[in-house]
Write a protein that holds these residues in place. Structure first.
Motif: not given
Length: 126
Positions: A4-5, A22-28, A95-104, A114-115
């Protein structure tokens, strides 16, 4: 792995507007709820806004409700935070943040994300 940037921070006057990205990269990554938090020195990181993977039903901290708006463009993998009628109390590192559980569903809790990005500084002068 999600990267995340954040960008768009700066110094503004009270009453002005600013938009963070917040530009996000990564699978899914487009399948994850994402959020904005902020922190000032000596204080805990606090929740600002969050948005679901689909972009509907965003949630906000009471302190920014009706002034800030979170949105996302899943085609570009970018999450935005539009900040209007800014106040000196909005000064913080965002800060930008992302969960790691899809569709939560999005959450206001720091531990559910977590990110994290490296943060972008926002300063509001009165």
């Amino acid at each position: 792995q999600v990267h995340l940037v954040e960008s768009g921070g700066g110094t503004v006057q009270a009453g002005d507007s600013l938009r963070l990205s917040c530009a996000a990269s990564g699978p899914t990554v487009r399948n994850y709820a994402m959020a904005w938090f902020r922190q000032v020195p000596g204080k805990e990181r606090e929740f600002v806004a969050a948005i679901s993977w689909s972009g509907i039903a965003p949630i906000y901290a009471d302190s920014v409700k009706d002034r800030f708006a979170v949105s996302r463009d899943n085609a570009k993998n970018i999450v935005y935070l539009q900040m209007n009628n800014m106040m000196s109390e909005d000064t913080a590192l965002y800060y930008c943040a992302a969960m790691t559980t899809q569709y939560a569903a999005p959450s206001m809790e720091t531990n559910d994300y977590h990110y994290w990005g490296q943060g972008t500084q926002v300063t509001v002068s009165s």
